[in-house]
Design a protein around this motif. Structure first.
Motif, mmCIF file in Angstrom:
data_model
loop_
_atom_site.group_PDB
_atom_site.id
_atom_site.type_symbol
_atom_site.label_atom_id
_atom_site.label_comp_id
_atom_site.label_asym_id
_atom_site.label_seq_id
_atom_site.Cartn_x
_atom_site.Cartn_y
_atom_site.Cartn_z
ATOM 1 N N VAL A 114 0.930 -1.274 -0.021
ATOM 2 C CA VAL A 114 -0.126 -0.086 0.059
ATOM 3 C C VAL A 114 1.057 1.376 0.100
ATOM 4 C CG1 VAL A 114 -1.846 -1.019 1.129
ATOM 5 C CG2 VAL A 114 -0.133 -0.027 2.493
ATOM 6 N N GLU A 115 0.393 2.389 -0.649
ATOM 7 C CA GLU A 115 1.072 3.755 -0.665
ATOM 8 C C GLU A 115 0.895 4.470 0.565
ATOM 9 O OE1 GLU A 115 -0.181 5.891 -3.902
ATOM 10 O OE2 GLU A 115 0.729 4.590 -5.286
ATOM 11 N N GLY A 116 1.760 5.222 1.296
ATOM 12 C CA GLY A 116 1.663 5.751 2.342
ATOM 13 C C GLY A 116 2.187 4.892 3.510
ATOM 14 N N GLU A 117 1.544 5.423 4.692
ATOM 15 C CA GLU A 117 1.986 4.709 5.968
ATOM 16 C C GLU A 117 1.910 3.147 5.793
ATOM 17 O OE1 GLU A 117 3.455 5.986 8.714
ATOM 18 O OE2 GLU A 117 3.481 8.108 7.574
ATOM 19 N N PRO A 118 2.882 2.546 6.268
ATOM 20 C CA PRO A 118 2.786 1.048 6.148
ATOM 21 C C PRO A 118 1.822 0.590 6.897
ATOM 22 C CG PRO A 118 5.012 1.798 7.067
ATOM 23 C CD PRO A 118 4.128 2.918 6.941
ATOM 24 N N LEU A 119 0.910 -0.562 6.189
ATOM 25 C CA LEU A 119 -0.112 -1.338 6.667
ATOM 26 C C LEU A 119 -0.112 -2.204 7.596
ATOM 27 C CD1 LEU A 119 -3.267 -0.654 6.652
ATOM 28 C CD2 LEU A 119 -3.443 -2.171 4.620
ATOM 29 N N VAL A 120 1.197 -3.092 7.450
ATOM 30 C CA VAL A 120 1.527 -4.091 8.053
ATOM 31 C C VAL A 120 2.834 -4.022 8.756
ATOM 32 C CG1 VAL A 120 -0.059 -5.610 7.200
ATOM 33 C CG2 VAL A 120 2.001 -5.367 6.333
ATOM 34 N N GLU A 121 3.121 -4.537 9.794
ATOM 35 C CA GLU A 121 4.350 -4.635 10.385
ATOM 36 C C GLU A 121 5.183 -5.823 10.186
ATOM 37 O OE1 GLU A 121 6.233 -4.940 15.132
ATOM 38 O OE2 GLU A 121 4.463 -3.780 14.792
ATOM 39 N N SER A 122 4.331 -6.832 9.958
ATOM 40 C CA SER A 122 4.983 -8.286 9.547
ATOM 41 C C SER A 122 3.970 -9.088 9.172
ATOM 42 C CB SER A 122 5.632 -8.721 10.983
ATOM 43 O OG SER A 122 4.780 -9.078 11.967
ATOM 44 N N ILE A 123 4.470 -10.181 8.212
ATOM 45 C CA ILE A 123 3.441 -11.079 7.681
ATOM 46 C C ILE A 123 3.866 -12.418 7.931
ATOM 47 C CG2 ILE A 123 2.412 -11.958 5.770
ATOM 48 C CD1 ILE A 123 2.670 -8.891 4.511
ATOM 49 N N ALA A 124 3.345 -13.323 8.379
ATOM 50 C CA ALA A 124 3.559 -14.650 8.912
ATOM 51 C C ALA A 124 2.729 -15.657 8.058
ATOM 52 C CB ALA A 124 3.683 -14.967 10.254
ATOM 53 N N ASP A 176 -6.832 -3.415 -6.555
ATOM 54 C CA ASP A 176 -7.702 -3.348 -7.461
ATOM 55 C C ASP A 176 -8.911 -4.210 -7.186
ATOM 56 O OD1 ASP A 176 -9.258 -2.525 -9.621
ATOM 57 O OD2 ASP A 176 -8.130 -3.491 -11.119
ATOM 58 N N GLY A 177 -10.249 -3.780 -7.311
ATOM 59 C CA GLY A 177 -11.593 -4.650 -7.023
ATOM 60 C C GLY A 177 -11.827 -4.193 -5.513
ATOM 61 N N VAL A 178 -12.844 -4.650 -5.016
ATOM 62 C CA VAL A 178 -13.435 -4.419 -3.903
ATOM 63 C C VAL A 178 -13.763 -5.700 -3.036
ATOM 64 C CG1 VAL A 178 -15.283 -3.428 -2.554
ATOM 65 C CG2 VAL A 178 -14.570 -2.113 -4.473
ATOM 66 N N CYS A 179 -13.301 -5.958 -1.968
ATOM 67 C CA CYS A 179 -13.503 -6.979 -0.936
ATOM 68 C C CYS A 179 -14.960 -6.900 -0.290
ATOM 69 C CB CYS A 179 -12.569 -6.767 0.333
ATOM 70 S SG CYS A 179 -10.808 -6.640 -0.232
ATOM 71 N N SER A 229 -9.964 -1.361 3.282
ATOM 72 C CA SER A 229 -10.066 -0.080 2.358
ATOM 73 C C SER A 229 -8.835 0.370 1.813
ATOM 74 C CB SER A 229 -10.887 0.874 3.143
ATOM 75 O OG SER A 229 -10.282 1.419 4.235
ATOM 76 N N ARG A 230 -7.723 0.383 2.564
ATOM 77 C CA ARG A 230 -6.746 0.752 2.097
ATOM 78 C C ARG A 230 -5.920 -0.285 1.240
ATOM 79 N NH1 ARG A 230 -2.124 2.827 5.940
ATOM 80 N NH2 ARG A 230 -1.242 3.057 3.872
ATOM 81 N N ALA A 231 -6.285 -1.534 1.206
ATOM 82 C CA ALA A 231 -5.754 -2.521 0.316
ATOM 83 C C ALA A 231 -6.370 -2.236 -1.101
ATOM 84 C CB ALA A 231 -5.934 -3.901 0.872
ATOM 85 N N SER A 232 -7.548 -2.117 -1.031
ATOM 86 C CA SER A 232 -8.193 -1.988 -2.479
ATOM 87 C C SER A 232 -9.679 -1.497 -2.299
ATOM 88 C CB SER A 232 -8.505 -3.497 -2.981
ATOM 89 O OG SER A 232 -9.409 -4.149 -2.271
ATOM 90 N N GLY A 233 -10.480 -1.305 -1.278
ATOM 91 C CA GLY A 233 -11.676 -0.927 -1.035
ATOM 92 C C GLY A 233 -12.391 -2.095 -0.552
ATOM 93 N N VAL A 234 -13.408 -1.690 0.291
ATOM 94 C CA VAL A 234 -14.330 -2.837 1.051
ATOM 95 C C VAL A 234 -15.882 -2.323 1.241
ATOM 96 C CG1 VAL A 234 -13.886 -1.901 3.121
ATOM 97 C CG2 VAL A 234 -14.630 -4.528 2.983
#
Length: 207
Positions: A53-63, A160-163, A179-184
């Motif tokens: 995502v653009e701007g401030e990070p959305l995730v700190e870590s992914i497992a 792209d697309g909406v969840c 919403s930041r990932a694509s839209g919801v």
């Protein structure tokens, strides 16, 4: 963003659907630690979308789970400093706060029952097509307010697309994340989610 109101059966019952997109203003929230039980096409797409995502990070870590190895290896190569791969699903829960389950329907219940969830820390988001909210809560031991269902297309990797997010209890963190990932589109009931899947031709139990 805007709010849609529609009436469903019985006629006296009204639910509200809220839609936000990645073009809308978002509430500033700290980055989340997310985990994926299962790592197929959809899990890889969501992880990619959250990580880029653009701007401030959305995730700190992914497992993520090692399976499928091809998907998890590709993610690790793409996000070496952000993502970790695990053979033990409990390790994913220990490292993450938001847990996505993206396994086959016949595997979901057994996997959830085998894990120890933190009832005060974890949120569970199911992308299992046949899952039910009450069964997810029962299998995980989480309160109903911490369990939801989501469905999306692989295009979320490109924002792209909406969840579609079935979340009977408002959850600003998840709404902001999707919403930041694509839209919801946030839906109050599972019946609403079924109706939205038909009208939007998105993947669902009949897929």
């Amino acid at each position: 963003s805007f709010v849609l109101q529609r009436t469903i059966t019985p006629p006296t019952t009204t639910t509200f659907l809220a839609m936000t997109t990645n073009a809308d203003a978002h509430t500033a929230m700290p980055p989340s630690k997310v985990g994926f039980l299962g790592c197929g096409t959809i899990a890889a797409a969501i992880a990619t979308g959250l990580a880029t995502v653009e701007g401030e990070p959305l995730v700190e870590s992914i497992a993520v789970s090692r399976r499928s190895k091809a998907k998890s290896d590709a993610l690790k190569e793409k996000f070496p400093d952000l993502l970790s791969v695990h053979d033990d699903n409990q390790e994913i829960l220990d490292q993450a706060d938001v847990i996505f389950i993206t396994v086959l329907p016949e595997q979901a219940s057994e996997i959830l029952k085998s894990l120890k969830f933190d009832t005060k820390r974890h949120r569970l988001v199911s992308l299992v097509s046949t899952s039910k909210l009450d069964e997810l809560a029962q299998d995980s031991g989480l309160d109903a307010t911490r369990v939801s269902k989501m469905i999306c297309l692989p295009s979320i990797a490109k924002h792209d697309g909406v969840c579609l997010h079935c979340c009977p209890h408002p959850d600003p963190l998840l709404t902001n994340m999707f919403s930041r990932a694509s839209g919801v589109v946030t839906l109050e009931t599972e019946a609403d989610m079924q109706a939205a899947m038909v009208s939007s031709c998105i993947m669902g139990p009949l897929y």
